[in-house]
Each structure stands twice: as structure tokens, then as C-alpha cells.
Scaffold this motif. Structure first.
Motif, PDB file in Angstrom:
ATOM      1  N   GLY A  69      15.672   2.960 -25.148  1.00 41.33           N
ATOM      2  CA  GLY A  69      16.509   2.504 -24.047  1.00 41.33           C
ATOM      3  C   GLY A  69      16.371   1.012 -23.805  1.00 41.33           C
ATOM      4  N   PHE A  70      16.230   0.283 -24.858  1.00 44.18           N
ATOM      5  CA  PHE A  70      15.901  -1.144 -24.755  1.00 44.18           C
ATOM      6  C   PHE A  70      17.148  -2.009 -24.927  1.00 44.18           C
ATOM      7  CE2 PHE A  70      14.113  -5.155 -26.216  1.00 44.18           C
ATOM      8  CZ  PHE A  70      13.003  -5.304 -25.408  1.00 44.18           C
ATOM      9  N   PRO A  71      17.331  -3.064 -24.130  1.00 43.80           N
ATOM     10  CA  PRO A  71      16.438  -3.560 -23.070  1.00 43.80           C
ATOM     11  C   PRO A  71      16.870  -3.206 -21.647  1.00 43.80           C
ATOM     12  CG  PRO A  71      17.971  -5.297 -23.657  1.00 43.80           C
ATOM     13  CD  PRO A  71      18.352  -4.087 -24.488  1.00 43.80           C
ATOM     14  N   LEU A  72      17.949  -2.426 -21.468  1.00 43.44           N
ATOM     15  CA  LEU A  72      18.499  -2.217 -20.125  1.00 43.44           C
ATOM     16  C   LEU A  72      18.060  -0.918 -19.468  1.00 43.44           C
ATOM     17  CD1 LEU A  72      22.126  -3.549 -20.763  1.00 43.44           C
ATOM     18  CD2 LEU A  72      20.186  -4.767 -19.777  1.00 43.44           C
ATOM     19  N   VAL A  98      12.292   1.744 -21.354  1.00 45.58           N
ATOM     20  CA  VAL A  98      12.708   0.956 -20.191  1.00 45.58           C
ATOM     21  C   VAL A  98      13.143   1.906 -19.088  1.00 45.58           C
ATOM     22  CG1 VAL A  98      14.232  -0.852 -19.347  1.00 45.58           C
ATOM     23  CG2 VAL A  98      13.457  -0.890 -21.737  1.00 45.58           C
ATOM     24  N   ILE A  99      12.602   1.687 -17.906  1.00 51.78           N
ATOM     25  CA  ILE A  99      12.909   2.542 -16.773  1.00 51.78           C
ATOM     26  C   ILE A  99      14.385   2.392 -16.375  1.00 51.78           C
ATOM     27  CG2 ILE A  99      12.414   0.874 -14.946  1.00 51.78           C
ATOM     28  CD1 ILE A  99      10.819   3.118 -13.531  1.00 51.78           C
ATOM     29  N   ASN A 100      14.943   3.453 -15.801  1.00 47.57           N
ATOM     30  CA  ASN A 100      16.312   3.395 -15.291  1.00 47.57           C
ATOM     31  C   ASN A 100      16.284   2.727 -13.915  1.00 47.57           C
ATOM     32  OD1 ASN A 100      18.855   4.045 -14.064  1.00 47.57           O
ATOM     33  ND2 ASN A 100      19.123   5.622 -15.625  1.00 47.57           N
ATOM     34  N   LEU A 101      16.618   1.446 -13.895  1.00 49.11           N
ATOM     35  CA  LEU A 101      16.538   0.677 -12.647  1.00 49.11           C
ATOM     36  C   LEU A 101      17.533   1.161 -11.593  1.00 49.11           C
ATOM     37  CD1 LEU A 101      16.042  -2.930 -14.068  1.00 49.11           C
ATOM     38  CD2 LEU A 101      14.324  -1.432 -13.055  1.00 49.11           C
ATOM     39  N   SER A 102      18.641   1.732 -12.024  1.00 47.77           N
ATOM     40  CA  SER A 102      19.595   2.281 -11.054  1.00 47.77           C
ATOM     41  C   SER A 102      18.960   3.419 -10.270  1.00 47.77           C
ATOM     42  CB  SER A 102      20.850   2.782 -11.775  1.00 47.77           C
ATOM     43  OG  SER A 102      21.531   1.727 -12.404  1.00 47.77           O
ATOM     44  N   VAL A 130       5.844   2.669 -19.902  1.00 48.66           N
ATOM     45  CA  VAL A 130       7.052   2.602 -19.099  1.00 48.66           C
ATOM     46  C   VAL A 130       7.257   1.151 -18.673  1.00 48.66           C
ATOM     47  CG1 VAL A 130       8.165   3.320 -16.958  1.00 48.66           C
ATOM     48  CG2 VAL A 130       6.849   4.974 -18.304  1.00 48.66           C
ATOM     49  N   ILE A 131       8.350   0.548 -19.133  1.00 48.15           N
ATOM     50  CA  ILE A 131       8.658  -0.839 -18.785  1.00 48.15           C
ATOM     51  C   ILE A 131       9.453  -0.860 -17.484  1.00 48.15           C
ATOM     52  CG2 ILE A 131       9.746  -2.979 -19.528  1.00 48.15           C
ATOM     53  CD1 ILE A 131       9.534  -1.971 -22.421  1.00 48.15           C
ATOM     54  N   ILE A 132       8.936  -1.575 -16.474  1.00 47.32           N
ATOM     55  CA  ILE A 132       9.577  -1.506 -15.159  1.00 47.32           C
ATOM     56  C   ILE A 132      10.278  -2.807 -14.751  1.00 47.32           C
ATOM     57  CG2 ILE A 132       7.948   0.250 -14.410  1.00 47.32           C
ATOM     58  CD1 ILE A 132       6.561  -1.866 -12.689  1.00 47.32           C
ATOM     59  N   GLU A 133      10.185  -3.862 -15.548  1.00 49.41           N
ATOM     60  CA  GLU A 133      10.888  -5.128 -15.312  1.00 49.41           C
ATOM     61  C   GLU A 133      10.631  -5.665 -13.906  1.00 49.41           C
ATOM     62  OE1 GLU A 133      11.760  -7.307 -17.554  1.00 49.41           O
ATOM     63  OE2 GLU A 133      13.634  -6.392 -18.251  1.00 49.41           O
ATOM     64  N   THR A 134       9.373  -6.051 -13.665  1.00 46.47           N
ATOM     65  CA  THR A 134       8.967  -6.425 -12.307  1.00 46.47           C
ATOM     66  C   THR A 134       9.723  -7.620 -11.737  1.00 46.47           C
ATOM     67  OG1 THR A 134       7.140  -7.761 -13.204  1.00 46.47           O
ATOM     68  CG2 THR A 134       6.655  -5.479 -12.577  1.00 46.47           C
ATOM     69  N   LYS A 135      10.211  -8.503 -12.603  1.00 45.15           N
ATOM     70  CA  LYS A 135      10.930  -9.682 -12.110  1.00 45.15           C
ATOM     71  C   LYS A 135      12.190  -9.288 -11.326  1.00 45.15           C
ATOM     72  CE  LYS A 135      11.121 -14.293 -12.305  1.00 45.15           C
ATOM     73  NZ  LYS A 135      10.008 -15.198 -11.973  1.00 45.15           N
ATOM     74  N   ALA A 136      12.707  -8.109 -11.593  1.00 47.69           N
ATOM     75  CA  ALA A 136      13.933  -7.660 -10.933  1.00 47.69           C
ATOM     76  C   ALA A 136      13.662  -6.780  -9.714  1.00 47.69           C
ATOM     77  CB  ALA A 136      14.792  -6.873 -11.926  1.00 47.69           C
ATOM     78  N   LEU A 137      12.397  -6.599  -9.352  1.00 52.17           N
ATOM     79  CA  LEU A 137      12.052  -5.621  -8.323  1.00 52.17           C
ATOM     80  C   LEU A 137      11.361  -6.244  -7.123  1.00 52.17           C
ATOM     81  CD1 LEU A 137      10.558  -2.819 -10.627  1.00 52.17           C
ATOM     82  CD2 LEU A 137      12.928  -3.067  -9.848  1.00 52.17           C
TER      83      LEU A 137
END
Length: 243
Positions: A69-72, A98-102, A130-137
Motif C-alpha cells: 500500500g505504498f506510499p499512500l 502504510v496505514i489508511n489515513l482516511s 505499520v507506517i503512520i506518516e507522523t508528519k501528517a498527523l
């Protein structure tokens, strides 16, 4: 500071990464030769080059990692599970999803946990990150993401895909603190923007279990040059006081 004894130990704390979507086969071979030279903990590469990596690293203890599921991260759970099974058949040792940010932003924690659980069940005893993309959170979202990952049986929380602006050291320390507090059993991989030994050492000192970096070769080579290849002739000393 983190007590790293030598370059070999440092390399084992780095997951050497090449997720360039335009990397040619010759470029990937060069990357893998560098990984062999310094014997990193793992390489993290696209699914395209997993078979090549397994062949080239066959006689090493370097693990092969790849992404789902990379990178989104917005694929559905069934698609991610299918990707995981294909990678498993190819011999991947470590899986990064990659975690489902939605789902996270809508606080659909049950859906997130179910997705991660399904992937973990599909790969068995292999490592799941599990990649959580902290910059967006926001901080509370990081806390909830880490809790979900831990509850679902993931082995690591990884902070970034590397496709967003890297965090400052203080942001990384904040992320580590949040994860350790709200998901104390899960391991942490800090990734993104770590391009020198000083930064790497700060991250490890702050509590990260391991580092993900596409500059791993440069980091270890610079450390090796400093600590192991610098020749210093010590001056003679006496242990008695002169009159």
C-alpha cells in the motif's frame, strides 16, 4: 549519547532503503552491493526487485523488506492482504504497510485494526511494520495509530514513508515519546531525513529501536572513517609527577 561500539554495530541498527520508483536494475544491483559491503540489518526495496535482492543477498544475514500500500495507504484491506501474500511467496522477511489515513482521521479504529490483523495473519511470524506518516498527523492521532498497531499485533511503528518532508529532531523525539507512552510494547523505527551519523545517534539516543535511511551507506562509511580508519599516534605519558 547512544553507545555504538563500531561500524558493524551501527549498520545493524539501520534498514538501508531504496524505494526510488525509477531505479533501474543496474542501480539496484549497485545499491545491493553496497548493502552487502556493510551488512545492514535489512534492505527496504520495492516489490519489483525483491527476487533480485533475495538472489544477491542469499549468502548474507541481511533481511529483505518490502512495502504494501505504498506510499499512500488508501487501498482496501483485501488488496493489501493480497500484496502481502505475493511478497511472502517471494521470500520477503519484513513487511511495511502504510496505514489508511482516511480511517485514522475518521476515527474508524476498528477498520484499521482489522486491516492490520489480516495482514499479520497472512504473513505469520514475519516482521510487520505499520507506517503512520507522523508528519501528517496530530499528536492524538499518532497515539491512536500506535495503539491500534500494537493491539493488532504489529511488530513496529514506522514514522514515515520518506515521501513527505522529514521531521526535525525535536519532532522525532516527540513522536518517540508518544509511541512509547501509548503503545509501550511495540518497537519504533524512525525514518525520513536521517542523512548523517550525528542525527542517527540522536534518534537512537531518543529511544528509536532502529533507523530507516536511504543514506545508510554514507552514514556508516563516514562513521567508519572517523572511528576506525583515523590513525592517531598517542603521545607518551608518565604516571609520576615531575620535580
Amino acid at each position: 549519547m547512544y553507545n555504538i561500539k563500531n561500524s558493524k554495530e551501527l549498520a545493524k541498527l539501520i534498514n538501508y532503503t531504496n524505494l526510488n520508483n525509477m531505479a533501474t536494475e543496474s542501480e539496484m544491483k549497485e545499491f545491493l552491493e553496497k548493502a552487502k559491503e556493510l551488512n545492514f540489518n535489512s534492505v527496504v526495496i520495492s516489490p519489483t526487485y525483491v527476487t533480485l535482492a533475495k538472489e544477491m543477498l542469499e549468502d548474507t544475514d541481511i533481511k529483505v523488506g518490502s512495502v504494501i500500500g505504498f506510499p499512500l495507504g488508501f487501498e482496501d484491506a483485501e488488496s493489501k492482504v493480497a500484496e502481502a501474500k505475493v511478497l511472502l511467496d517471494k521470500g520477503v522477511d519484513e513487511f511495511e504497510v502504510v496505514i489508511n489515513l482516511s480511517y485514522l482521521k475518521d476515527e474508524k479504529y476498528g477498520l484499521l485494526e482489522n486491516e492490520i490483523k489480516q495482514i499479520k495473519e497472512a504473513i505469520g511470524d514475519k516482521i510487520l511494520k505499520v507506517i503512520i506518516e507522523t508528519k501528517a498527523l496530530e499528536d492524538y492521532q499518532k497515539a491512536n495509530a500506535a495503539k491500534v498497531a500494537e493491539n493488532a499485533g504489529a511488530d513496529y511503528v514506522k514514522t514515515a514513508t520518506g515521501f513527505v518532508s522529514p521531521n526535525h529532531i525535536f519532532e522525532n523525539v516527540n513522536d518517540i515519546t508518544i509511541i512509547q507512552k501509548h503503545a509501550p510494547k511495540i518497537k519504533i523505527e524512525i525514518s525520513g531525513g536521517i542523512d548523517n551519523y550525528k542525527f542517527a545517534n540522536q534518534i537512537l539516543t531518543a529511544g528509536s529501536n532502529i533507523i530507516g535511511s536511504d543514506q545508510g551507506y554514507e552514514i556508516v562509511k563516514a562513521y567508519k572513517e572517523l572511528r576506525e580508519n583515523t590513525q592517531v599516534t598517542p603521545k607518551p605519558i608518565t604516571l609520576t609527577k615531575k620535580d
